[in-house]
Structures are given as C-alpha cells and as structure tokens.
Write a protein that holds these residues in place. Sequence first.
Motif, PDB file in Angstrom:
ATOM      1  N   LYS A 114       0.843  -1.214   0.000  1.00  0.00           N
ATOM      2  CA  LYS A 114       0.000   0.000   0.000  1.00  0.00           C
ATOM      3  C   LYS A 114       0.874   1.258   0.000  1.00  0.00           C
ATOM      4  CE  LYS A 114      -1.838   1.428   4.063  1.00  0.00           C
ATOM      5  NZ  LYS A 114      -1.523   2.811   4.474  1.00  0.00           N
ATOM      6  N   ASN A 115       1.871   1.279   0.887  1.00  0.00           N
ATOM      7  CA  ASN A 115       2.619   2.519   1.090  1.00  0.00           C
ATOM      8  C   ASN A 115       3.647   2.793   0.007  1.00  0.00           C
ATOM      9  OD1 ASN A 115       1.005   2.916   3.253  1.00  0.00           O
ATOM     10  ND2 ASN A 115       2.502   2.271   4.784  1.00  0.00           N
ATOM     11  N   ALA A 116       3.865   1.792  -0.854  1.00  0.00           N
ATOM     12  CA  ALA A 116       4.647   2.049  -2.077  1.00  0.00           C
ATOM     13  C   ALA A 116       3.693   2.499  -3.177  1.00  0.00           C
ATOM     14  CB  ALA A 116       5.388   0.785  -2.507  1.00  0.00           C
ATOM     15  N   GLY A 138       8.393   4.217  19.069  1.00  0.00           N
ATOM     16  CA  GLY A 138       9.455   5.205  18.836  1.00  0.00           C
ATOM     17  C   GLY A 138       9.181   6.152  17.687  1.00  0.00           C
ATOM     18  N   VAL A 139       8.015   6.040  17.021  1.00  0.00           N
ATOM     19  CA  VAL A 139       7.754   6.881  15.836  1.00  0.00           C
ATOM     20  C   VAL A 139       6.586   7.840  16.050  1.00  0.00           C
ATOM     21  CG1 VAL A 139       7.168   6.846  13.381  1.00  0.00           C
ATOM     22  CG2 VAL A 139       8.726   5.112  14.310  1.00  0.00           C
ATOM     23  N   PHE A 140       5.455   7.334  16.531  1.00  0.00           N
ATOM     24  CA  PHE A 140       4.259   8.187  16.693  1.00  0.00           C
ATOM     25  C   PHE A 140       3.946   8.393  18.171  1.00  0.00           C
ATOM     26  CE2 PHE A 140       3.125   8.839  12.406  1.00  0.00           C
ATOM     27  CZ  PHE A 140       3.445   7.692  11.703  1.00  0.00           C
ATOM     28  N   THR A 142       6.876   0.459  13.042  1.00  0.00           N
ATOM     29  CA  THR A 142       5.775   0.990  13.866  1.00  0.00           C
ATOM     30  C   THR A 142       4.442   0.416  13.417  1.00  0.00           C
ATOM     31  OG1 THR A 142       4.583   3.002  14.524  1.00  0.00           O
ATOM     32  CG2 THR A 142       5.697   3.055  12.383  1.00  0.00           C
ATOM     33  N   ASP A 143       4.316   0.080  12.133  1.00  0.00           N
ATOM     34  CA  ASP A 143       3.032  -0.452  11.633  1.00  0.00           C
ATOM     35  C   ASP A 143       2.793  -1.886  12.082  1.00  0.00           C
ATOM     36  OD1 ASP A 143       3.160   1.281   8.426  1.00  0.00           O
ATOM     37  OD2 ASP A 143       2.688   1.941  10.459  1.00  0.00           O
ATOM     38  N   MET A 144       3.781  -2.462  12.814  1.00  0.00           N
ATOM     39  CA  MET A 144       3.592  -3.806  13.372  1.00  0.00           C
ATOM     40  C   MET A 144       3.476  -3.739  14.894  1.00  0.00           C
ATOM     41  SD  MET A 144       3.371  -6.151  11.092  1.00  0.00           S
ATOM     42  CE  MET A 144       3.583  -7.463  12.257  1.00  0.00           C
ATOM     43  N   TYR A 164      -1.251  13.350  -0.144  1.00  0.00           N
ATOM     44  CA  TYR A 164      -0.313  14.467  -0.184  1.00  0.00           C
ATOM     45  C   TYR A 164       0.866  14.232  -1.120  1.00  0.00           C
ATOM     46  CZ  TYR A 164       2.194  12.274   3.867  1.00  0.00           C
ATOM     47  OH  TYR A 164       2.850  11.457   4.754  1.00  0.00           O
ATOM     48  N   TYR A 165       1.021  13.005  -1.619  1.00  0.00           N
ATOM     49  CA  TYR A 165       2.084  12.790  -2.605  1.00  0.00           C
ATOM     50  C   TYR A 165       1.765  13.505  -3.908  1.00  0.00           C
ATOM     51  CZ  TYR A 165       3.905   9.216   0.549  1.00  0.00           C
ATOM     52  OH  TYR A 165       4.421   8.556   1.639  1.00  0.00           O
ATOM     53  N   LEU A 166       0.491  13.851  -4.099  1.00  0.00           N
ATOM     54  CA  LEU A 166       0.131  14.578  -5.326  1.00  0.00           C
ATOM     55  C   LEU A 166       0.687  15.993  -5.301  1.00  0.00           C
ATOM     56  CD1 LEU A 166      -3.488  13.234  -5.841  1.00  0.00           C
ATOM     57  CD2 LEU A 166      -1.553  12.926  -7.400  1.00  0.00           C
ATOM     58  N   VAL A 214      13.549  11.321  10.615  1.00  0.00           N
ATOM     59  CA  VAL A 214      13.343  10.388   9.508  1.00  0.00           C
ATOM     60  C   VAL A 214      11.855  10.353   9.199  1.00  0.00           C
ATOM     61  CG1 VAL A 214      13.502   7.998   8.771  1.00  0.00           C
ATOM     62  CG2 VAL A 214      15.344   8.996  10.150  1.00  0.00           C
ATOM     63  N   THR A 215      11.490  10.730   7.977  1.00  0.00           N
ATOM     64  CA  THR A 215      10.072  10.767   7.618  1.00  0.00           C
ATOM     65  C   THR A 215       9.861  10.134   6.246  1.00  0.00           C
ATOM     66  OG1 THR A 215       8.443  12.316   6.677  1.00  0.00           O
ATOM     67  CG2 THR A 215      10.536  13.281   7.366  1.00  0.00           C
ATOM     68  N   VAL A 216       9.044   9.080   6.222  1.00  0.00           N
ATOM     69  CA  VAL A 216       8.727   8.382   4.962  1.00  0.00           C
ATOM     70  C   VAL A 216       8.042   9.345   4.005  1.00  0.00           C
ATOM     71  CG1 VAL A 216       7.198   6.615   3.972  1.00  0.00           C
ATOM     72  CG2 VAL A 216       8.608   6.074   5.971  1.00  0.00           C
TER      73      VAL A 216
HETATM   74  C1  EPZ Z   1       3.988   6.613   6.541  1.00  0.00           C
HETATM   75  O1  EPZ Z   1       3.298   7.630   7.249  1.00  0.00           O
HETATM   76  C2  EPZ Z   1       3.012   5.460   6.428  1.00  0.00           C
HETATM   77  N1  EPZ Z   1       1.839   5.879   5.669  1.00  0.00           N
HETATM   78  C3  EPZ Z   1       2.589   4.984   7.821  1.00  0.00           C
HETATM   79  O2  EPZ Z   1       1.804   3.812   7.648  1.00  0.00           O
HETATM   80  C4  EPZ Z   1       3.837   4.595   8.613  1.00  0.00           C
HETATM   81  O3  EPZ Z   1       3.444   4.284   9.925  1.00  0.00           O
HETATM   82  C5  EPZ Z   1       4.831   5.745   8.631  1.00  0.00           C
HETATM   83  O4  EPZ Z   1       5.141   6.171   7.279  1.00  0.00           O
HETATM   84  C6  EPZ Z   1       6.146   5.359   9.293  1.00  0.00           C
HETATM   85  O5  EPZ Z   1       6.706   4.256   8.634  1.00  0.00           O
HETATM   86  C7  EPZ Z   1       1.937   5.930   4.314  1.00  0.00           C
HETATM   87  O6  EPZ Z   1       2.983   5.643   3.743  1.00  0.00           O
HETATM   88  C8  EPZ Z   1       0.704   6.327   3.573  1.00  0.00           C
HETATM   89  P1  EPZ Z   1       6.393   9.693   8.625  1.00  0.00           P
HETATM   90  P2  EPZ Z   1       3.943   9.132   7.296  1.00  0.00           P
HETATM   91  O7  EPZ Z   1       6.387  10.931   7.822  1.00  0.00           O
HETATM   92  O8  EPZ Z   1       4.622   9.400   6.019  1.00  0.00           O
HETATM   93  C9  EPZ Z   1       6.851  12.989  12.072  1.00  0.00           C
HETATM   94  C10 EPZ Z   1      -0.044   2.417   7.829  1.00  0.00           C
HETATM   95  O9  EPZ Z   1      -0.479   1.792   8.812  1.00  0.00           O
HETATM   96  N2  EPZ Z   1       6.810  13.966  10.984  1.00  0.00           N
HETATM   97  O10 EPZ Z   1       7.497   8.694   8.422  1.00  0.00           O
HETATM   98  O11 EPZ Z   1       2.892  10.049   7.775  1.00  0.00           O
HETATM   99  C11 EPZ Z   1       5.530  12.257  12.230  1.00  0.00           C
HETATM  100  O12 EPZ Z   1       4.645  12.991  13.057  1.00  0.00           O
HETATM  101  C12 EPZ Z   1       0.412   3.844   8.009  1.00  0.00           C
HETATM  102  O13 EPZ Z   1       0.100   1.950   6.691  1.00  0.00           O
HETATM  103  C13 EPZ Z   1       6.950  15.319  11.296  1.00  0.00           C
HETATM  104  O14 EPZ Z   1       7.090  15.693  12.459  1.00  0.00           O
HETATM  105  O15 EPZ Z   1       5.018   8.922   8.453  1.00  0.00           O
HETATM  106  C14 EPZ Z   1       5.951  10.951  12.859  1.00  0.00           C
HETATM  107  O16 EPZ Z   1       6.103  11.135  14.258  1.00  0.00           O
HETATM  108  C15 EPZ Z   1       0.160   4.354   9.416  1.00  0.00           C
HETATM  109  N3  EPZ Z   1       6.926  16.218  10.275  1.00  0.00           N
HETATM  110  C16 EPZ Z   1       7.329  10.692  12.248  1.00  0.00           C
HETATM  111  O17 EPZ Z   1       7.785  11.954  11.745  1.00  0.00           O
HETATM  112  C17 EPZ Z   1       6.770  15.846   8.962  1.00  0.00           C
HETATM  113  O18 EPZ Z   1       6.769  16.713   8.076  1.00  0.00           O
HETATM  114  C18 EPZ Z   1       7.310   9.691  11.099  1.00  0.00           C
HETATM  115  O19 EPZ Z   1       6.322  10.113  10.174  1.00  0.00           O
HETATM  116  C19 EPZ Z   1       6.622  14.461   8.677  1.00  0.00           C
HETATM  117  C20 EPZ Z   1       6.659  13.547   9.693  1.00  0.00           C
END
Ligand code: EPZ
Length: 432
Positions: free
Chosen positions: A22-24, A326-328, A304-306, A96-98, A162-164
């Motif tokens: 999904k996330n790819a 450690g992420v959310f 974190t998704d596990m 938001y990838y758009l 680190v932000t995906v």
């Molecule tokens: C992606 O979310 C995934 N969603 C999430 O999967 C996944 O849990 C997460 O990456 C971490 O692997 C999709 O890909 C659609 P991040 P994303 O940016 O991109 C903070 C699922 O179950 N942050 O890596 O939103 C953020 O608050 C979902 O499939 C900022 O502070 O995650 C978080 O604490 C749930 N500022 C941390 O970084 C920013 O600009 C990681 O967020 C961006 C992020």
Amino acid sequence: MEQYIIKGGKALAGEVTIGGAKNAALGILAAAVMTDEPVVIENLPDIRDINVMLQTMENIGAKVERLDRHSVRMCSGNISCMNVENEYIRKIRGSYYLIGALLGKYKQAQVALPGGCNIGSRPIDQHIKGFEALGAVVKIQYGLIQAEAKHLTGSHIYFDMVTVGATINVMLAAVLAEGLTILENAAKEPHIVDVANFLNSMGANIKGAGTDVIRIKGVPKLHGSTYSIIPDQIEAGTFMLVAAATKGDVTIKNVIPKHLEAITAKLEEIGVQVEEFDDSIRVVATKRLGHTQVKTLPYPGFPTDMQPQISTLLVISEGTSIVTEGVFENRFKYVDELAKMGASIRVEGTTAIIDGVDLLTGAIVSAPDLRAGAALVIAGLVAEGYTVVEQVEYIERGYEDFESKLCELGAVMEKIDANDEKAVRKFKLKAC
Ligand code: EPZ
C-alpha cells in the motif's frame, strides 16, 4: 457499518499470498502523473486507499483504465486541474504525494490536507521545508496545501527527523528540478526504494534510495513505464503474527524475506520457528511464547506499523514485555479494547508494559485505526468465545480480502452488517 464476528481458538494453517505494498503504491500512483506517456502499474493492492487515490487522479483529468483487479494503465497528458479536493481524499494519507508530483511537473499544486490513521499529530513541516528549499512558495489555507514555483532548483535538504512521507514527497518534487538535490537523513523503508525504482524506470536519475542520503539529478522529462509493486511488508508481517499467535503453521507467499528481518528476529527471540525461502516464509509456533522488549523505529528497525500486532502477541506470551513506540505519539489506542478481552497492559507515555495472561476472552471491540484493527482481529482469533470487531472499514483501507484470507487458513469468522442480529445468530449456530 460492517463488523467481523470471530470464534477464537483455532490454530491457523496453510498458505496465504501477499499483495502489493500500500505505502509504495500510493507514492507510485502519484509519481505516474509526472509523465504524459502511458504508465502500467501491476500488483496494485485492491484496497480502499488505492481506489480513492485512483478516483482522485481521474477527477483531476488522468485517464485510468483498470486492466485487471491489480493492474491499471494511466495516462496523465490531459491533467488540467491542479486542485485535488474531495471528501474522500481527505480520509487518506497518501493524497499528499500529489503535491510533490504536481508541483514537480506543473510547478503548482493545491491539495486537501491529508487524513490517515489518527496515531499522533502527523505534521507536514518537513514536506514544506523540502518544497521551499527547491524554490516553491507553500501556503496552508482553507484546509488546503497550496504550492507553486516559477522554477524548481536542486537543493541540499536535511530532514529534522526520519520521515517516509517527506522523503517520498520531496523526491517527487525534485526529479524534474534543475540540478542536484541531496536528501539527508532520508527514510530507508522498502517503499522508498520502490518509488525511486519506479521513477528511475521513467527516466529519473535517483541514487542512494534505501540509504539515508538520496541524490536526485533533475532530468528534463519522464517517459512511460510498466512497473510491478513490491509485496507489502506489513501485510506479510501481520500474517506472520497471526500464525504465531494462533500457534499455527502458515506459509506466507510473495514476500521479500529481507524486508521482514526485524519481525523475524523478534519472533525467533520469543520461540517462534521461522523458515525463509526465496519469496516465501514459513512461520510455526507450537508452544507458549516468551516475553521480550520491542522499540519501533524507522526501517530497518522494528516497524511501527507492526506495533499493535506484536503487542497483542505479547499479551498472551509468558512474562512481562515492554513495547516502546518510537515513531508516533499516540499509537496505543487499541490497549483499552484489548483490556475488554482480559489483557493486562499499562501504558506510560509511549511505552506499554504488558503482563502476559493465559487466556483472552471474546468481547465487542472497536478498531481505532488500520493496524490496531488488524491486531484486534488477531486477539479475536486467539480468544475463547466470540469477538466482534467493529469499524472494519479501517482495516479494509490497508488489507485486501483480509477475512477471506484468514478463513482460507481456517479462521472461523465472517463479515456481517453491524445491525444484522440474524446474521450474528446464524454465525454462532454455524460456528458451534
Ligand atoms: C507513513 O506515514 C506510512 N503511511 C505509515 O503507515 C507509517 O506508519 C509511517 O510512514 C512510518 O513508517 C503511508 O505511507 C501512507 P512519517 P507518514 O512521515 O509518512 C513525524 C499504515 O499503517 N513527521 O514517516 O505520515 C511524524 O509525526 C500507516 O500503513 C513530522 O514531524 O510517516 C511521525 O512522528 C500508518 N513532520 C514521524 O515523523 C513531517 O513533516 C514519522 O512520520 C513528517 C513527519
């Protein structure tokens, strides 16, 4: 509203095949608009978030043709509207990838602020930081993110964390920018690599995806491509946990074992047998499992998704375990639901202290988000008696045919309409 009704206690066994990630897929679908030539995407998961994304792309003018349940051909030469705003798009995160894709190709984008699982504040400051570093002017108003640029120029960007999402989004905005962009402290998840590989198959010049430094040399344009999405690491991990929790014997097919290493290591640590093959993995548990400590981290750490799924497994394991998110900031909302089933979990800040119990009992529980919903299904599969999991629409955002795949492994469960008392009675009679 639909719900799952589950009769717990059976050891699941057999084979299950994993779908596309999904996330790819969300990042790859957005990237597909960056060329006017036809793009064929294969191994797309047939789940709600992907279908919402496809609908949204049609709404802005992309031609989307379903070739089969898991493949689409897209042509984005006629995109005329850069305003991505509809009630559905606000429900998913990947919309938001758009911004990165439309900004990168058309130098302008207007997209509704993203939705997604309520697991913390989830700001987008790092996305904005990257867009602005490339030369865009970004405003947030009326619930929309508006980005535009006269010109996009490569830049050296250091993410604060680190932000995906920001790694993918800024990569999209940079592929057609002039000059070299360097992303430091980049996310290394498998889906980052998949999006980069897809963009490179369209003629982009991206090096280092999968490491914490990604170098993107801007190219004048991108061409069409045919691309197949990698298997979903989290769907695979979820079925590994299903096998372990139910003391089953499940072979999970169409996986990349390397992507599952952190999950495999943790399961083996507590007594689960895991056997890896080229593109499948066999998970067997025969005895009560032990306790452990888990801290979720960006890849290659424990995902974190596990986290909800491993916490549920530890609820029925021997001894006291510690799970740290450690992420959310707020990813333990499912704990109260597990407590209704007899779990003994104490949450202090971003840490859960879990005292293993011998038995969970069935209850009516509600899925607070996608992965927590999957964890509650795992709890229902092991609990004594009947469990009803409400709000299954969350689960169906990220898992294709979840209940039918579980039933094929021997689960006694059904998806029923929340108000259909007759269906509940019929299920209970049948399940006896
Ligand atoms: C992606 O979310 C995934 N969603 C999430 O999967 C996944 O849990 C997460 O990456 C971490 O692997 C999709 O890909 C659609 P991040 P994303 O940016 O991109 C903070 C699922 O179950 N942050 O890596 O939103 C953020 O608050 C979902 O499939 C900022 O502070 O995650 C978080 O604490 C749930 N500022 C941390 O970084 C920013 O600009 C990681 O967020 C961006 C992020």
